[in-house]
Enzyme design. Structure first.
Site, PDB file in Angstrom:
ATOM      1  N   SER A  81      51.304  31.281  55.500  1.00  0.00           N
ATOM      2  CA  SER A  81      51.621  31.639  54.110  1.00  0.00           C
ATOM      3  C   SER A  81      53.035  32.193  54.027  1.00  0.00           C
ATOM      4  O   SER A  81      53.369  33.174  54.717  1.00  0.00           O
ATOM      5  CB  SER A  81      50.643  32.708  53.611  1.00  0.00           C
ATOM      6  OG  SER A  81      51.154  33.290  52.427  1.00  0.00           O
ATOM      7  N   HIS A  98      51.011  27.329  53.080  1.00  0.00           N
ATOM      8  CA  HIS A  98      50.203  28.015  52.066  1.00  0.00           C
ATOM      9  C   HIS A  98      51.149  28.764  51.120  1.00  0.00           C
ATOM     10  O   HIS A  98      52.001  29.543  51.562  1.00  0.00           O
ATOM     11  CB  HIS A  98      49.247  28.977  52.766  1.00  0.00           C
ATOM     12  CG  HIS A  98      48.267  29.672  51.883  1.00  0.00           C
ATOM     13  ND1 HIS A  98      47.075  29.090  51.484  1.00  0.00           N
ATOM     14  CD2 HIS A  98      48.292  30.910  51.317  1.00  0.00           C
ATOM     15  CE1 HIS A  98      46.405  29.949  50.718  1.00  0.00           C
ATOM     16  NE2 HIS A  98      47.127  31.056  50.603  1.00  0.00           N
ATOM     17  N   ASP A 157      51.372  31.271  47.949  1.00  0.00           N
ATOM     18  CA  ASP A 157      50.618  32.251  47.176  1.00  0.00           C
ATOM     19  C   ASP A 157      51.290  32.543  45.843  1.00  0.00           C
ATOM     20  O   ASP A 157      52.310  33.236  45.786  1.00  0.00           O
ATOM     21  CB  ASP A 157      50.500  33.556  47.978  1.00  0.00           C
ATOM     22  CG  ASP A 157      49.492  33.424  49.106  1.00  0.00           C
ATOM     23  OD1 ASP A 157      48.337  33.034  48.827  1.00  0.00           O
ATOM     24  OD2 ASP A 157      49.854  33.717  50.261  1.00  0.00           O
ATOM     25  N   MET A 173      51.189  34.462  42.483  1.00  0.00           N
ATOM     26  CA  MET A 173      50.562  35.663  41.912  1.00  0.00           C
ATOM     27  C   MET A 173      51.191  35.965  40.556  1.00  0.00           C
ATOM     28  O   MET A 173      52.423  35.944  40.429  1.00  0.00           O
ATOM     29  CB  MET A 173      50.767  36.851  42.844  1.00  0.00           C
ATOM     30  CG  MET A 173      50.208  36.621  44.238  1.00  0.00           C
ATOM     31  SD  MET A 173      50.376  38.111  45.232  1.00  0.00           S
ATOM     32  CE  MET A 173      49.629  37.565  46.779  1.00  0.00           C
ATOM     33  N   HIS A 196      47.767  28.390  46.290  1.00  0.00           N
ATOM     34  CA  HIS A 196      46.701  29.358  46.008  1.00  0.00           C
ATOM     35  C   HIS A 196      47.100  30.141  44.758  1.00  0.00           C
ATOM     36  O   HIS A 196      48.016  30.964  44.799  1.00  0.00           O
ATOM     37  CB  HIS A 196      46.556  30.280  47.238  1.00  0.00           C
ATOM     38  CG  HIS A 196      45.574  31.385  47.067  1.00  0.00           C
ATOM     39  ND1 HIS A 196      45.503  32.469  47.930  1.00  0.00           N
ATOM     40  CD2 HIS A 196      44.589  31.591  46.149  1.00  0.00           C
ATOM     41  CE1 HIS A 196      44.539  33.284  47.541  1.00  0.00           C
ATOM     42  NE2 HIS A 196      43.975  32.785  46.461  1.00  0.00           N
ATOM     43  N   MET A 201      46.630  32.891  42.282  1.00  0.00           N
ATOM     44  CA  MET A 201      45.995  34.171  41.971  1.00  0.00           C
ATOM     45  C   MET A 201      46.489  34.541  40.583  1.00  0.00           C
ATOM     46  O   MET A 201      47.435  35.322  40.408  1.00  0.00           O
ATOM     47  CB  MET A 201      46.378  35.220  43.018  1.00  0.00           C
ATOM     48  CG  MET A 201      45.623  35.017  44.332  1.00  0.00           C
ATOM     49  SD  MET A 201      46.480  35.707  45.756  1.00  0.00           S
ATOM     50  CE  MET A 201      47.636  34.378  46.073  1.00  0.00           C
ATOM     51  N   MET A 247      38.210  34.625  50.629  1.00  0.00           N
ATOM     52  CA  MET A 247      39.203  35.679  50.873  1.00  0.00           C
ATOM     53  C   MET A 247      38.606  36.712  51.824  1.00  0.00           C
ATOM     54  O   MET A 247      37.470  37.172  51.623  1.00  0.00           O
ATOM     55  CB  MET A 247      39.593  36.377  49.570  1.00  0.00           C
ATOM     56  CG  MET A 247      40.371  35.550  48.571  1.00  0.00           C
ATOM     57  SD  MET A 247      41.921  34.843  49.169  1.00  0.00           S
ATOM     58  CE  MET A 247      42.808  36.287  49.761  1.00  0.00           C
ATOM     59  N   ASP A 300      41.293  33.380  54.226  1.00  0.00           N
ATOM     60  CA  ASP A 300      42.634  33.846  53.855  1.00  0.00           C
ATOM     61  C   ASP A 300      42.647  35.365  53.751  1.00  0.00           C
ATOM     62  O   ASP A 300      41.917  35.945  52.945  1.00  0.00           O
ATOM     63  CB  ASP A 300      43.014  33.211  52.501  1.00  0.00           C
ATOM     64  CG  ASP A 300      44.426  33.561  52.072  1.00  0.00           C
ATOM     65  OD1 ASP A 300      45.184  34.140  52.872  1.00  0.00           O
ATOM     66  OD2 ASP A 300      44.778  33.228  50.921  1.00  0.00           O
TER      67      ASP A 300
HETATM   68  C1  DX5 Z   1      46.652  37.506  50.013  1.00  0.00           C
HETATM   69  C2  DX5 Z   1      47.190  36.095  50.111  1.00  0.00           C
HETATM   70  C3  DX5 Z   1      47.212  35.618  51.519  1.00  0.00           C
HETATM   71  C4  DX5 Z   1      48.162  36.416  52.365  1.00  0.00           C
HETATM   72  C5  DX5 Z   1      47.894  36.243  53.798  1.00  0.00           C
HETATM   73  O1  DX5 Z   1      46.698  37.944  48.733  1.00  0.00           O
HETATM   74  O2  DX5 Z   1      46.419  35.194  49.351  1.00  0.00           O
HETATM   75  O3  DX5 Z   1      47.497  34.239  51.594  1.00  0.00           O
HETATM   76  O4  DX5 Z   1      49.487  36.051  52.177  1.00  0.00           O
HETATM   77  O5  DX5 Z   1      48.729  37.121  54.481  1.00  0.00           O
HETATM   78  P1  DX5 Z   1      48.150  37.958  55.707  1.00  0.00           P
HETATM   79  O6  DX5 Z   1      47.748  36.951  56.735  1.00  0.00           O
HETATM   80  O7  DX5 Z   1      49.292  38.815  56.126  1.00  0.00           O
HETATM   81  O8  DX5 Z   1      46.979  38.735  55.195  1.00  0.00           O
HETATM   82 ZN    ZN Z   2      46.578  32.970  49.864  1.00  0.00          ZN
END
Ligand code: DX5
Ligand code: ZN
Length: 218
Positions: free
Chosen positions: A9, A34, A36, A38, A67, A69, A138, A176
């Site tokens: 990620s 990956h 993320d 947000m 992903h 969020m 998660m 994840d």
């Molecule tokens: C968390 C994210 C993950 C995160 C993983 O909110 O969705 O993808 O980046 O990072 P680590 O492996 O450091 O938890």
């Molecule tokens: Zn993620």
């Protein structure tokens, strides 16, 4: 099942240098990138939008695992699909009409994924299992990289892997959050196909060796 898919990620990378982060992921031999996304509402953090995915897409042909969020994933999927996502995963907790949204994502030619936070029971996904390409469990509350892994979440991976077999389905299972060398084997044993890894990957000097180690746990 074949070898485990390793999906670093970029959340844990230097945001001033994300093109280089994707290049590092590719050079390590990892399978997926990956991403993320947000929105600052579903989770407290804001990261990036489709423009970054579009710009990274021009520099990489790797599989982009997006992903979301976000509180309103239905308003975002088309832009991320057009930007070059290969899979788009949204949160069950943020969607009301999940069948429709999964169908929309598939209709855009992308793998359709659904994610659950640690407090959501896996049984909540029961009706959706035939309609998904990917389920992401998660193993931390989403929002930040570098959090502590919650081992109890692996029971959900185990349950979903058993349901998949019982019902003759073939979605991929992903974990994840807080995945590192000392818990990845347990996640693979529980039935995951994909290991998302943020801080563990970016904090490891020998990334290729780390990916090899994670991939060969099955
Ligand atoms: C968390 C994210 C993950 C995160 C993983 O909110 O969705 O993808 O980046 O990072 P680590 O492996 O450091 O938890
Ligand atoms: Zn993620």
């Amino acid at each position: 099942m074949g070898k485990t898919i390793v999906a670093p990620s970029i959340l844990a990378a230097d945001f001033a240098n994300l093109g280089e982060a994707v290049a590092q992921i590719e050079a390590s031999g990892a399978d997926w990138v990956h991403l993320d996304v947000m929105d600052g509402q579903f989770v407290p953090t804001l990261t990036f939008g489709f423009k970054l995915v579009e710009d990274l897409r021009r520099r990489s042909s790797a599989f982009f695992d997006v992903h979301l969020m976000a509180r309103s994933p239905d308003s975002l999927v088309a832009a991320f699909a057009a930007a070059g996502a290969d899979s788009i995963t949204f949160h069950l907790e943020a969607a009301v009409h999940s069948h429709r949204l999964l169908g929309d994502i598939r209709g855009m030619g992308k793998k359709a994924g659904i994610s659950i936070v640690p407090s959501t029971p896996a049984a909540m996904l029961s009706e959706l299992l035939p309609c998904v390409d990917l389920i992401q469990v998660m193993t931390v509350d989403p929002g930040f990289s570098g959090q502590e892994f919650l081992p109890e979440c692996l029971e959900k991976v185990h349950f979903l892997a058993a349901e998949r077999q019982k019902r003759g389905l073939n979605f991929l299972l992903s974990v994840d959050g807080g995945i590192r060398a000392n818990n990845a084997a347990a996640a693979v044993a529980a039935g995951t196909d994909i290991l998302v890894t943020g801080s563990a990957f970016f904090n490891t000097p020998d990334k290729a060796a780390f990916v090899q180690q994670m991939r060969n746990l099955s």
